[in-house]
Write an enzyme that holds these catalytic residues in place. Structure first.
Site, PDB file in Angstrom:
ATOM      1  N   GLY A  28      41.021  42.972  59.578  1.00 36.97           N
ATOM      2  CA  GLY A  28      40.169  42.083  58.782  1.00 36.97           C
ATOM      3  C   GLY A  28      40.777  40.700  58.717  1.00 36.97           C
TER       4      GLY A  28
ATOM      5  N   ALA B 157      41.768  37.609  52.323  1.00 41.75           N
ATOM      6  CA  ALA B 157      42.970  38.434  52.166  1.00 41.75           C
ATOM      7  C   ALA B 157      43.661  38.630  53.510  1.00 41.75           C
ATOM      8  CB  ALA B 157      42.606  39.788  51.550  1.00 41.75           C
ATOM      9  N   GLY B 158      42.909  39.027  54.531  1.00 42.65           N
ATOM     10  CA  GLY B 158      43.486  39.353  55.830  1.00 42.65           C
ATOM     11  C   GLY B 158      44.079  38.145  56.527  1.00 42.65           C
TER      12      GLY B 158
ATOM     13  N   HIS C  19      25.097  42.314  40.836  1.00 43.11           N
ATOM     14  CA  HIS C  19      25.112  40.900  40.453  1.00 43.11           C
ATOM     15  C   HIS C  19      23.765  40.505  39.853  1.00 43.11           C
ATOM     16  CE1 HIS C  19      25.607  36.596  40.666  1.00 43.11           C
ATOM     17  NE2 HIS C  19      26.868  36.760  41.006  1.00 43.11           N
TER      18      HIS C  19
ATOM     19  N   SER D  32      24.369  31.585  43.356  1.00 38.47           N
ATOM     20  CA  SER D  32      25.633  31.566  42.630  1.00 38.47           C
ATOM     21  C   SER D  32      25.428  31.738  41.133  1.00 38.47           C
ATOM     22  CB  SER D  32      26.370  30.259  42.858  1.00 38.47           C
ATOM     23  OG  SER D  32      27.432  30.170  41.934  1.00 38.47           O
TER      24      SER D  32
ATOM     25  N   ARG E 213      28.698  40.018  34.179  1.00 34.48           N
ATOM     26  CA  ARG E 213      27.690  40.424  35.146  1.00 34.48           C
ATOM     27  C   ARG E 213      27.044  41.763  34.840  1.00 34.48           C
ATOM     28  NH1 ARG E 213      30.814  38.458  40.606  1.00 34.48           N
ATOM     29  NH2 ARG E 213      30.331  36.264  40.264  1.00 34.48           N
TER      30      ARG E 213
ATOM     31  N   HIS F 239      26.661  43.954  44.887  1.00 34.87           N
ATOM     32  CA  HIS F 239      27.370  42.735  45.237  1.00 34.87           C
ATOM     33  C   HIS F 239      28.852  42.933  45.518  1.00 34.87           C
ATOM     34  CE1 HIS F 239      28.462  38.569  45.136  1.00 34.87           C
ATOM     35  NE2 HIS F 239      29.219  38.724  44.091  1.00 34.87           N
TER      36      HIS F 239
ATOM     37  N   GLU G 156      39.332  43.029  48.465  1.00 35.29           N
ATOM     38  CA  GLU G 156      38.294  43.868  47.857  1.00 35.29           C
ATOM     39  C   GLU G 156      38.417  45.333  48.241  1.00 35.29           C
ATOM     40  OE1 GLU G 156      34.303  42.397  48.409  1.00 35.29           O
ATOM     41  OE2 GLU G 156      33.407  44.132  47.433  1.00 35.29           O
TER      42      GLU G 156
ATOM     43  N   SER H 120      37.201  37.166  42.437  1.00 38.89           N
ATOM     44  CA  SER H 120      37.353  37.893  43.696  1.00 38.89           C
ATOM     45  C   SER H 120      38.092  37.065  44.727  1.00 38.89           C
ATOM     46  CB  SER H 120      36.002  38.337  44.245  1.00 38.89           C
ATOM     47  OG  SER H 120      35.253  37.227  44.667  1.00 38.89           O
TER      48      SER H 120
END
Lengths: 637, 248
Positions: free
Chosen positions: A40, A44-45, A266, A284, A330, A401, A425, A440
């Site tokens: 990924g 993050a990756g 969401h 958003s 949310r 979401h 995630e 996130s």
């Protein structure tokens, strides 16, 4: 199995420092002897791959997109939280920690969440240095806004494209390491299997999505950064190719899966318009800062929204949650919308939406201000719906979401399969039963840039003398054979049903029974239906073309195989948790006024599931100990 | 609606391609073009034919993965819009829609409507970054950046790397793409230290990859989903001249 989260000792604010002071380090000359696979290339990756390479490790990074710049982190719009207290509104690390823990309804670890808040401030410094064009004030300092579920302004943003800008920054750092030949990048390659040798993750089997060829890659450790699994619902805000295959393969190889049923719906997506729709577009959540949400008070309202007078509008979030109003978290906002829609007050042709209205804020702030804040979102809304939201309220609706659940990891982001790490995630770590807006991007970045590159050394320090891992090992051959077998089975199946038609049906089952509200009866029914659908898949699926070519239908089929197994575990987990917490709402457990009824006495644990065989899972519990805060009942009233 | 799709079919980069016409019924005006293609593909698979390959991912107009030449225009009939944001209401009922891949020497065809845009990645690898490792960044507010400068950097940074600028350009030039990244990073104090070498190296790589030169017809800015303006290229050329004069 005893689950040890390996929380460092000491006071909450000292834990990460204590860990840093005492973990084992590897010197740069030795890092050159170690190989790491990163699966990924999202926030993050890419962050992890770049930072590991900077440190000296040899990194191979895989992504299924045509370039690492496409990962779905790019679509996060609103922003990234950080406890900088630039706005002088009483924010600090503790408050951010507490907001996040409370937002997650006390179903996450104190130590993890505190570290998330602690590392948020240096992360903003980091991204500013990498060239992220954050919003600024005229004098040149950084701007902030508030975001769902908090009372301070701690969200940093780059127009409505914050995710894009952070991802492109990490992509550029990854590119720099590719140029330096420290990262070998494999685009359009998808990991099909995790290879385990002597109980340790030692490599992966990868399919080249252009040629269909399988290849073997070995490493001393494997890092999964493969994102969320909400595409199990078919219709979601996720990118079309998002999938849960890598984590599901890891799960089947021994990594426990935590809180699979914790998925976030969401509140501000565009409503589904028709059966053939493939994707729900997210608007958003930042829109909730200036937009007011309402439905008509009259059930059979036929008038256009602008013709409905104020006294006949029900601003139900402001009515039910006066302290937070339109900024309620949310899960609460989504459920409140569903409640109104189910009660017959929904708007739009399918009566499946609520209004998000900017009339008042345009009157108060002027159109130009609203345009400078949300211009691109209004433009997007116009393109999709043909409606000008400056003059008519938007129609929005809840949509799957984010997945708070994921592979179980300890404080070091290490799964229960030694040598296998999960970041961003795809792990369950920091968000508990519900994720706060703008957390996130933060978690993905902090995991990838700051935490994993250090903690992985603590494991790899034992591997300095191991030498290269051979891909001739029997474990590689077996894994490759099983992948080959899977693809042959799918392509040779002479069925009649397309992959999408089967996935759509799985999505319907999940949306009906395992989304915003769940019941024992419904979940049991869903499990039966998922099992039937799984059998039907193997009998009836039809994929044309060949294995040895670019074949997107085959890619989708292979991902659906895993979703069909994972969906069952999501229902099993939701069924086991006889309480309502965060995004998990069991209708049997609610207060008389319809709020979630949490049960700390019996369910203050992380559910971590072990895979036995398909449809057979064993529950392990990680008790959540709250040493520093007292879990309170979440109230946003 | 009923539509005839005239689609470029090509098995891989080595084989020859051809157009094939597929009639499709049951299309609604609110469907996106890609959803209509999904529908077509389901029908093709049910009939035992191979599905039409096309790139797509986020379907929100931000990832840059989609990109089809639609009725002779990159990303279709509207200005400044990605393929995934094109809806069927933009077309006449009973009409024929011609779908081709983005064509450029530097974008070899993978299959059908899918091309390989890794040449863009190689341009970025030549310096489309700030050379600073993780850790040790100064406190973010210690380097003030005025709102106008930050906004300009954001305008440039917004590029989604879809390649429409290349596809629509008669020279298949990547000047708009390359200039956007150069201008984004050069505008910021953090990125300005490497401005000359970055500009020089990215432009050189662009030529190395086989992209043509810019002759200022302005076709690119019409198609760019992020409204990167033509003046972005002029700015890059100015900096490139500086780089040649002072750096080389």
């Amino acid at each position: 199995m005893k689950l040890d989260a390996k929380i460092p000792t000491g006071d909450l604010k000292d834990k990460w420092k204590n860990y840093q002071s005492h973990c084992r380090l590897i010197n740069p000359a030795n890092k050159r002897k170690l190989d790491i696979i990163v699966v990924g290339s999202g926030l993050a990756g890419a962050g992890a791959a770049a930072t590991l390479a900077e440190g000296g490790y040899n990194v191979k990074c895989f992504c299924f997109q045509d370039t690492p710049r496409r990962a779905h982190s790019i679509a996060a719009q609103g922003g990234i939280n950080a406890a900088k207290n630039y706005q002088n509104d009483g924010d600090n690390t503790w408050r951010m920690f507490y907001d996040t823990l409370k937002g997650g309804d006390f179903r996450s670890r104190e130590a993890n969440v505190y570290r998330l808040a602690e590392l948020s401030a240096p992360l903003i410094d980091h991204f500013a240095q990498q060239g992220v064009p954050f919003a600024r004030e005229y004098g040149g300092v950084l701007a902030n806004r508030s975001f769902g579920g908090v009372q301070v302004q701690r969200t940093f943003y780059a127009r409505g494209q914050t995710g894009q800008q952070l991802l492109l920054a990490s992509y550029s750092q990854l590119s720099r390491q590719i140029a330096a030949k420290k990262v070998q990048m494999f685009s359009r390659h998808e990991v099909q299997e995790i290879v385990v040798i002597d109980g340790k993750a030692r490599g992966v089997i990868v399919r080249d999505l252009v040629s269909g060829e399988l290849s073997r890659h070995s490493a001393h450790a494997v890092v999964l950064a493969t994102g969320g699994y909400s595409k199990v619902f078919f219709l979601s805000t996720l990118a079309m190719n998002c999938n849960g295959s890598a984590i599901w393969k890891a799960h089947k190889k021994g990594a426990l899966f935590a809180s699979p049923s914790f998925t976030q719906i969401h509140p501000t997506a565009l409503p589904q318009g028709s059966e053939t729709q493939s994707k729900l577009t997210l608007m958003s959540e930042s829109l909730r800062n200036d937009g007011r949400i309402w439905v008509p008070k009259n059930k059979d309202e036929k008038r256009a929204p602008n013709d409905i007078p104020e006294e006949e509008r029900d601003y139900y979030l402001e009515r039910r949650y006066p302290a937070f109003g339109n900024l309620a978290p949310r899960d609460i906002s989504s459920r409140a919308a569903k409640e109104r829609i189910d009660a017959g007050y929904g708007v739009g042709p399918l009566k499946n939406a609520v209004y998000l209205d900017f009339k008042h804020s345009i009157a108060r702030l002027g159109k130009d201000t609203i345009k400078s804040r949300y211009g691109n979102l209004f433009e997007m809304y116009l393109k999709i719906t043909g409606i000008d939201a400056y003059t008519e309220p938007m129609k929005i609706s809840p949509a799957p979401h984010f997945s708070m659940g994921g592979l179980w990891v300890d404080y070091e982001l290490h799964t229960t399969l030694p040598g296998l790490y999960a970041i961003g995630e795809c792990n369950f770590a920091d968000h508990g039963a519900n994720r706060l807006g703008a957390n996130s991007l933060l978690q993905a970045s902090v995991d990838g840039y700051f935490i994993l590159p250090l903690t992985i050394g603590n494991y790899l320090a034992d591997d300095l003398k191991t030498g290269k891992i051979s891909t001739d090992h029997a474990a590689f051959s077996e894994a490759e054979a099983s992948v080959k077998n899977k693809f042959e089975k799918i392509i040779n199946n002479n069925g009649t049903k397309t992959v999408d038609s089967l996935h759509r049906r799985l999505g319907k089952i999940m949306w009906q029974e395992c989304a915003m509200s769940r019941t024992k009866e419904g979940l049991e029914k869903a499990i039966r239906e998922i099992r039937e659908l799984r059998e039907e898949f193997y009998k009836e699926v039809k994929v044309t073309g060949k294995i040895q070519e670019f074949n997107q239908e085959l890619d989708k089929a292979s991902r659906l195989v895993d979703f069909l197994e994972m969906a069952e575990l999501m229902c099993v987990d939701a069924l086991e948790r006889n309480e309502s917490c965060g995004a998990h709402f069991r209708e049997e457990y609610q207060t008389s006024d319809g709020e979630a009824l949490r049960n700390d006495e019996s369910y203050s644990y992380v559910s971590a599931w072990e895979f036995k065989n398909v449809g057979n899972f064993i529950l392990h519990k990680e008790e959540l100990k709250f040493e520093f805060v007292q879990p309170s009942v979440r109230s946003y009233k | 609606m009923k539509i005839n799709f005239k689609i470029w079919r090509q098995n891989n980069s080595k084989m020859k391609g051809h157009f094939k016409v597929y009639p499709l019924e049951n299309i609604t005006a609110d469907m996106s073009l890609l959803e209509a293609l999904d529908l077509l593909n389901e029908e093709l698979v049910e009939k035992g034919e191979t599905a039409v390959a096309f790139d797509h991912d986020c379907r929100e107009g931000i990832c840059g993965q989609c990109g089809i030449f639609i009725n002779g225009r990159a990303h279709g009939p509207h200005d400044n819009q990605t393929t995934c944001q094109v809806h069927m209401r933009s077309f006449e009922d009973q009409s024929t829609i011609v779908l081709e891949p983005f064509r450029a020497n530097a974008f070899p065809i993978v299959k059908d409507l899918v091309v390989n845009r890794s040449s863009f990645d190689r341009i970025i690898q030549k310096g489309g970054f700030i050379s600073a490792n993780t850790g040790g960044a100064p406190e973010a507010n210690s380097i003030p950046i005025g709102k106008e400068r930050a906004d300009y950097a954001m305008d440039m940074a917004a590029c989604i790397g879809c390649g429409a600028c290349v596809a629509t350009c008669k020279n298949a030039s990547a000047a708009l793409f390359t200039s956007a990244k150069i201008n984004h990073l050069n505008a910021l104090p953090q990125g300005n230290e490497e401005a000359l070498s970055r500009t020089y190296n990215l432009v050189e790589q662009m030529q190395e990859e086989g992209f043509g030169h810019c002759s200022f017809t302005g076709a690119c800015e019409v198609e760019c989903p992020e409204h990167i303006p033509l003046t972005s290229i002029a700015k890059m050329n100015f900096d490139y001249m500086k780089a040649v004069a002072f750096k080389k």
